[in-house]
Design a protein around this motif. Structure first.
Motif, short mmCIF file in Angstrom:
data_model
loop_
_atom_site.label_atom_id
_atom_site.label_comp_id
_atom_site.label_asym_id
_atom_site.label_seq_id
_atom_site.Cartn_x
_atom_site.Cartn_y
_atom_site.Cartn_z
N LEU A 7 -1.66 -59.10 10.25
CA LEU A 7 -0.63 -59.71 9.41
C LEU A 7 -0.53 -59.02 8.06
O LEU A 7 0.58 -58.71 7.58
CB LEU A 7 -0.93 -61.21 9.23
N LEU A 45 8.61 -58.09 8.41
CA LEU A 45 8.65 -59.55 8.52
C LEU A 45 8.76 -59.99 9.98
O LEU A 45 8.09 -60.95 10.40
CB LEU A 45 9.83 -60.08 7.72
N ALA A 60 5.32 -59.52 11.62
CA ALA A 60 4.38 -60.55 11.16
C ALA A 60 4.71 -61.91 11.78
O ALA A 60 3.81 -62.68 12.16
CB ALA A 60 4.42 -60.64 9.64
N ALA A 61 6.01 -62.22 11.90
CA ALA A 61 6.40 -63.51 12.50
C ALA A 61 5.99 -63.57 13.96
O ALA A 61 5.53 -64.62 14.45
CB ALA A 61 7.91 -63.70 12.35
N GLY A 101 -0.97 -66.13 6.95
CA GLY A 101 0.44 -66.37 7.21
C GLY A 101 1.30 -66.37 5.97
O GLY A 101 2.53 -66.25 6.06
N LEU A 155 4.21 -63.88 5.21
CA LEU A 155 5.62 -64.06 5.52
C LEU A 155 6.45 -64.30 4.27
O LEU A 155 7.57 -63.79 4.11
CB LEU A 155 5.80 -65.22 6.50
N VAL A 205 11.66 -67.18 8.52
CA VAL A 205 10.59 -67.89 7.82
C VAL A 205 10.83 -69.40 7.88
O VAL A 205 9.89 -70.20 8.00
CB VAL A 205 10.49 -67.41 6.37
N THR A 210 9.57 -71.40 0.56
CA THR A 210 10.52 -70.47 1.18
C THR A 210 11.69 -70.20 0.23
O THR A 210 12.10 -69.05 0.02
CB THR A 210 11.04 -71.04 2.51
#
Length: 385
Positions: free
Chosen positions: A44, A59, A62-63, A84, A87, A110, A138
């Motif tokens: 990650l 991104l 990583a998601a 995490g 993100l 996200v 977010t």
């Protein structure tokens, strides 16, 4: 990372390594530090290395990695990966570096996390209480990224404006120098033309006055006169194109003899001016006298125009063995506000250009209770080419 400097590599990698190590601490406290958790956390954080070049792709990777971990291990607290948070970092990078449509896609990716938690909360399962904080961070990530993009764009625009202003200033200075040299050349043209005209007339007279070998002398003097006329014609042809104000003026350019007239004009404008001369005056060429006259004229004009509260001024000519020092001092308290509708002048450029052509210097600056302009002109300097 090819093409990057060592310092740029450090700035790219160091934060990732530090945050990766720190993110393992919570796993130790809850007993979730396993080999799989370390590997997935490392993967990650490794995606953050692409946050500058390809933030949206990083991104997405990583998601996928984080989603696969959650599918395999669930959302129990001991199974959640602090890594995490990468993100949010990548979301801020997308908002900072990519266009709006990619920011929307990244935000949707996200936002899937709080949406999932909301669904779990509605089903009465663990995790629903995290909807509000995750939604808030977010939004904060997107706002922070766009704000950074705006600030960087503003800085770039300011830098470009500064560079453009500097170029325009340099162009203006070059234009001022060119304009002043044109004016100087025009005045030199007038002075030299006047002197050559006198020389021609004297040569014609001398040709008839010589008694010894009159025929030969007359021929030589006639040749001098012809040469003088030819020089005048050639000078008009080469330098006359520099004129921009119509017909030539037959009067010679002003010199030291016209300083009294200049000072009288300034006095009539309301400024008390005195003139002092020390030392033994020496003969100066006409263009050198013109340079001195223009320096005094420009300095007094600046006093009348710019010096706030100036009531008097002193003009001093100090003749030395090797140089003439010209000094103009006023008693103004400072520079009055300039009229914004009036273009800035280039008098200082002209003064330095004139004296510099004779190997002299011009200094300007404040003195006690006023402003001083001082020029030094070598005596016996050769006529500038």
């Amino acid at each position: 990372m090819t093409g990057m400097t060592s310092s740029a590599r450090v700035r790219l990698v160091a934060p990732v390594v530090v945050l990766a190590v720190l993110s393992l601490g919570p796993l130790v406290r809850v007993g979730g530090l396993t080999a799989g958790a370390v590997v997935v956390s490392t993967l990650l954080w490794a995606t953050a290395l692409a946050r500058h070049r390809a933030p949206l792709a990083a991104l997405g990777v990583a998601a996928v990695v984080l989603g696969a971990w959650w599918v395999a291990h669930g959302l129990e607290p001991q199974r959640l990966l602090p890594a995490g948070v990468v993100l949010l970092w990548l979301l801020a990078s997308v908002a900072d570096r990519r266009p709006v449509r990619e920011v929307v896609v990244a935000t949707a990716v996200v936002a899937a996390v709080p949406v999932t938690l909301a669904v779990l909360g509605l089903l009465g399962r663990l995790g629903g209480e995290g909807v509000v904080p995750l939604s808030a961070v977010t939004v904060v990530a997107v706002v922070a990224g766009r704000n950074r993009r705006t600030r960087r764009s503003l800085l770039v625009a300011l830098e470009e404006r500064a560079v453009r202003a500097e170029r325009e200033r340099d162009a203006g200075a070059r234009a001022a120098v060119a304009e002043e040299r044109t004016r100087i050349a025009r005045e030199v043209h007038d002075v030299v033309a006047h002197n050559i005209s006198v020389m021609t007339a004297l040569a014609d007279g001398a040709g008839y006055a010589l008694a010894a070998d009159p025929e030969r002398a007359r021929g030589a003097m006639a040749q001098v006169a012809a040469t003088g006329r030819e020089a005048i014609a050639e000078m008009h042809r080469l330098l006359g194109v520099l004129r921009a104000d119509g017909e030539p003026d037959d009067a010679p350019a002003p010199g030291l003899a016209q300083l009294d007239q200049l000072l009288e004009q300034v006095r009539s404008a309301g400024l008390a001016v005195t003139l002092s001369v020390t030392g033994t005056p020496a003969a100066l060429p006409a263009t050198a006298q013109l340079a001195v006259h223009r320096l005094v004229q420009e300095a007094l004009t600046n006093t009348l125009t710019h010096a706030d509260g100036a009531r008097s001024a002193r003009v001093a000519l100090r003749w030395g063995a090797d140089a003439l020092e010209v000094e103009v001092v006023d008693d103004g308290r400072g520079e009055r506000p300039r009229d914004p509708d009036r273009p800035a002048g280039h008098g200082l450029v002209g003064m330095r250009e004139r004296f510099g052509s004779w190997g002299g210097t011009v200094e300007t600056g404040p003195v006690d209770g006023g402003w001083r302009v001082r020029g030094t002109l070598p005596i016996g300097a050769q006529v500038p080419a």
